[in-house]
Design a protein around this motif. Structure first.
Motif, PDB file in Angstrom:
ATOM      1  N   ILE A  50      31.885  -7.976 -22.506  1.00 35.15           N
ATOM      2  CA  ILE A  50      32.558  -7.370 -21.355  1.00 35.15           C
ATOM      3  C   ILE A  50      32.164  -8.108 -20.080  1.00 35.15           C
ATOM      4  CG2 ILE A  50      33.007  -5.224 -20.110  1.00 35.15           C
ATOM      5  CD1 ILE A  50      32.064  -3.719 -22.651  1.00 35.15           C
ATOM      6  N   GLN A  51      30.887  -8.436 -19.951  1.00 27.77           N
ATOM      7  CA  GLN A  51      30.421  -9.172 -18.778  1.00 27.77           C
ATOM      8  C   GLN A  51      31.077 -10.542 -18.694  1.00 27.77           C
ATOM      9  OE1 GLN A  51      26.075  -9.097 -18.844  1.00 27.77           O
ATOM     10  NE2 GLN A  51      26.141  -6.966 -19.491  1.00 27.77           N
TER      11      GLN A  51
ATOM     12  N   SER B 159      28.385  -5.266 -24.463  1.00 23.83           N
ATOM     13  CA  SER B 159      28.254  -5.540 -23.032  1.00 23.83           C
ATOM     14  C   SER B 159      28.246  -7.036 -22.702  1.00 23.83           C
ATOM     15  CB  SER B 159      27.032  -4.834 -22.448  1.00 23.83           C
ATOM     16  OG  SER B 159      25.834  -5.253 -23.063  1.00 23.83           O
TER      17      SER B 159
ATOM     18  N   TRP C 248      31.215  -4.715 -14.763  1.00 21.26           N
ATOM     19  CA  TRP C 248      31.594  -4.666 -16.178  1.00 21.26           C
ATOM     20  C   TRP C 248      31.632  -3.245 -16.699  1.00 21.26           C
ATOM     21  CZ3 TRP C 248      28.494  -2.656 -19.996  1.00 21.26           C
ATOM     22  CH2 TRP C 248      27.134  -2.506 -19.719  1.00 21.26           C
ATOM     23  N   GLN C 249      30.821  -2.367 -16.111  1.00 18.22           N
ATOM     24  CA  GLN C 249      30.822  -0.971 -16.563  1.00 18.22           C
ATOM     25  C   GLN C 249      32.181  -0.299 -16.315  1.00 18.22           C
ATOM     26  OE1 GLN C 249      28.579  -2.365 -14.536  1.00 18.22           O
ATOM     27  NE2 GLN C 249      26.482  -1.881 -15.186  1.00 18.22           N
TER      28      GLN C 249
ATOM     29  N   ASP D 195      26.581  -3.266 -29.377  1.00 14.32           N
ATOM     30  CA  ASP D 195      26.532  -3.527 -27.938  1.00 14.32           C
ATOM     31  C   ASP D 195      27.498  -4.660 -27.583  1.00 14.32           C
ATOM     32  OD1 ASP D 195      25.907  -3.873 -25.292  1.00 14.32           O
ATOM     33  OD2 ASP D 195      23.953  -4.805 -25.657  1.00 14.32           O
TER      34      ASP D 195
ATOM     35  N   GLU E  78      34.448  -1.365 -19.191  1.00  9.04           N
ATOM     36  CA  GLU E  78      34.034  -0.645 -20.391  1.00  9.04           C
ATOM     37  C   GLU E  78      34.571   0.785 -20.363  1.00  9.04           C
ATOM     38  OE1 GLU E  78      29.890  -0.499 -22.659  1.00  9.04           O
ATOM     39  OE2 GLU E  78      29.857   0.729 -20.838  1.00  9.04           O
TER      40      GLU E  78
END
Length: 220
Positions: A107-108, A104, A120-121, A102, A124
């Motif tokens: 990325i955030q 995430s 952030w999605q 993960d 990604e």
């Protein structure tokens, strides 16, 4: 030969646990290495000078953090690694498979420091779309990919790799020369690493690093 033997024990999941989960993955202060790395990369790519069609990431390992800011500036990203287990780990993330690591929080954090208000999605998704090839590489061969990269890369990125797979400074310099052949004339090479490092851990594997001074990198 000794390096190859050491890397045969490399465990991508153990390496990720050691280096990319708390307490090592602490985003609270840039005194910690993870946010420092992300800030370096974000500021470098924000300059707008390093951009083009293709970016090649040399020695990606099982990680994608180094590509988060880069993916906004290239149409295609080529990840590479010597170890099949690392390429498989990257492939699991790129395909969005259940159980993949993960990323995430990384990325955030990158979206936060880039300050564009991007969900952030979206970043990604964009990186997954642009990470089109994951190739085997051996930086100690004059032709590291086994054939020329076509077209040659507009930029080359290598994070904490060449010094970790070279037995001495001369091998580091040769490896940099070899991977430079993947880059178009006038392209950019971006190296991110640690000076004076002598080893790192990946589960049961304690892997040596050739300790470099800034003068060694500049000379190479």
């Amino acid at each position: 030969a000794a390096l190859r033997e050491g890397y045969e024990r490399f465990d991508p999941r153990a390496y990720l646990r050691n280096n990319y989960l708390p307490p090592r993955a602490d985003f609270s202060s840039e005194e910690f290495v993870v946010p420092w790395k992300l800030r370096c990369l974000a500021e470098t790519f924000a300059s707008g000078e390093i951009r083009g069609r293709t970016l090649i990431d040399v020695g990606s390992g099982p990680t994608i953090y180094q590509l988060l800011s880069a993916c906004d500036h290239f149409e295609e990203i080529v990840a590479t690694d010597y170890l099949a287990v690392n390429r498989e780990e990257l492939g699991r993330w790129a395909r969005g498979e259940p159980g993949a690591f993960d990323w995430s929080p990384f990325i955030q954090h990158v979206c936060k420091i880039e300050g564009r208000g991007e969900p952030w999605q979206d970043k990604e998704r964009r990186l997954r779309e642009r990470l089109r090839r994951i190739l085997p590489i051996d930086v100690h061969r004059p032709d590291p990919l086994g054939c020329p990269l076509s077209p040659p890369a507009d930029a080359l990125l290598s994070a904490f790799c060449l010094e970790a797979v070279s037995p001495d400074r001369a091998a580091f310099a040769r490896a940099l020369l070899h991977v430079g052949s993947l880059l178009r004339p006038g392209g950019h090479a971006l190296l991110l690493g640690a000076l004076g490092e002598s080893f790192y851990l990946a589960g049961p594997a304690r892997l040596p690093v050739v300790p470099l001074a800034l003068s060694d990198v500049r000379a190479a």
